[in-house]
Design an enzyme around this catalytic site. Structure first.
Site, short mmCIF file in Angstrom:
data_model
loop_
_atom_site.label_atom_id
_atom_site.label_comp_id
_atom_site.label_asym_id
_atom_site.label_seq_id
_atom_site.Cartn_x
_atom_site.Cartn_y
_atom_site.Cartn_z
N LYS A 242 -141.95 35.17 -85.16
CA LYS A 242 -141.53 35.92 -83.97
C LYS A 242 -141.46 37.41 -84.28
O LYS A 242 -140.96 37.81 -85.33
CB LYS A 242 -140.16 35.41 -83.51
CG LYS A 242 -140.17 33.93 -83.12
CD LYS A 242 -138.79 33.40 -82.82
CE LYS A 242 -137.92 33.35 -84.06
NZ LYS A 242 -136.63 32.68 -83.81
N THR B 68 -129.05 39.90 -75.83
CA THR B 68 -130.04 39.08 -76.53
C THR B 68 -129.40 37.99 -77.39
O THR B 68 -130.09 37.33 -78.16
CB THR B 68 -130.92 39.96 -77.43
OG1 THR B 68 -130.07 40.64 -78.38
CG2 THR B 68 -131.69 40.99 -76.62
N GLY C 217 -128.35 34.71 -78.81
CA GLY C 217 -128.85 33.35 -78.66
C GLY C 217 -130.33 33.25 -78.36
O GLY C 217 -130.84 32.17 -78.06
N THR C 218 -131.06 34.37 -78.48
CA THR C 218 -132.48 34.37 -78.16
C THR C 218 -133.27 33.39 -79.03
O THR C 218 -134.06 32.59 -78.53
CB THR C 218 -133.07 35.79 -78.33
OG1 THR C 218 -132.36 36.69 -77.49
CG2 THR C 218 -134.54 35.81 -77.96
N GLY C 219 -133.05 33.46 -80.35
CA GLY C 219 -133.79 32.58 -81.26
C GLY C 219 -133.48 31.12 -81.05
O GLY C 219 -134.38 30.26 -81.05
N CYS C 220 -132.19 30.81 -80.86
CA CYS C 220 -131.77 29.42 -80.60
C CYS C 220 -132.45 28.88 -79.35
O CYS C 220 -132.98 27.76 -79.33
CB CYS C 220 -130.26 29.34 -80.42
SG CYS C 220 -129.26 30.06 -81.73
#
Length: 271
Positions: free
Chosen positions: A178, A212, A214-217
């Site tokens: 990412k 942003t 919690g974006t990756g989760c």
């Protein structure tokens, strides 16, 4: 009334008491995308939009019991895995995954914080790559995590693509690196498909927002949800990217907490 099978996605992750990241973000994402969310807790946190104040670890034996209860009863289509904080937890998860053999497993390898601070020791990362990686359908490292796995810096999208290829070749698996942490006008992610030995790029305009958390989760959970609906890996990543972009754009106008606010998981519901 005709009964239908519901796609079930299991999230294995820690709790975020503020609801923006971790297992709460996973459950919101999976539910928003029309799947049934089940959860395995690996840790509890006292957490809010400003940071993590305390962590309470769940015992490996209880993690095993949770997995036994869920996988022995529910027909699981896909699994999303978040942070696994030590060797004993990783071993417990690996043991149960080998037993129940879910078809699709997406790992968000939470090893480095947004500030670049290491969250896992080097020997734990080695254990993770040796024991868990062989079972995984896709890993979704951010730039910091890809750097940690490869032991070198990533500054450009060319280096980002090379990193995805190197990781995929090294671990013989699909890798999504990412690019949200790179300085550019676009947020670009690159998927290396190991069996096909090729890359696919996914681009979106960068949204200027502090919300942003919690974006990756949420991104990895969305991929798992779309995989559970029998989308191909490329389709699932593309669909998840579109969902995340919408959630980030909607969150831009919201105020939740005093720090980095969460994305808007149910942005399509009229407020």
């Amino acid at each position: 009334m005709k009964k239908i099978n519901v796609s079930t996605v299991v999230t294995i992750a820690g709790s975020d008491s503020s609801g923006g990241a971790g297992i709460q973000a996973d459950i919101k994402t999976i539910s928003a995308l029309g799947c049934y969310a089940a959860s395995i807790l690996t840790a509890l946190t006292a957490q809010n939009t400003q940071g993590v104040q305390a962590i309470y670890a769940i015992s490996p034996d209880f993690i095993r019991q949770q997995m036994e209860s869920v996988f022995s009863d529910l027909s699981v289509s896909a699994v999303k895995i978040g942070m696994l904080h030590d060797d004993s937890v990783i071993a417990a998860v690996v043991e149960q995954l080998k037993k129940f053999k879910p078809k699709q497993i997406v790992l968000d390898p939470v090893m480095v914080s947004k500030s670049g601070h290491a969250l896992l020791k080097s020997d734990t990362i080695d254990f993770l790559t040796q024991q868990l990686f062989p079972l995984i359908s896709l890993i979704t490292p951010n730039i910091f995590e890809a750097e940690k796995l490869l032991g070198k810096k990533i500054h450009t999208i060319d280096e980002q693509e090379k990193a995805a290829i190197q990781l995929g070749t090294l671990f013989r698996m699909n890798v999504l690196v990412k690019g949200g942490h790179l300085e550019s006008d676009q947020s670009s992610d690159v998927l290396y498909l190991w069996e096909e030995n090729r890359c696919e790029w996914f681009h979106a305009d960068r949204i200027q927002t502090n919300n942003t958390h919690g974006t990756g989760c949420s991104f990895s959970s969305a991929i798992a949800a779309f995989l559970s609906k029998n989308q191909s890996l490329v389709e699932a990543v593309s669909s998840a990217k579109n969902y995340l972009t919408g959630a980030l754009l909607s969150a831009k106008s919201q105020i939740v907490g005093q720090g980095a606010g969460p994305i808007d998981h149910f942005y399509f519901i009229e407020k």
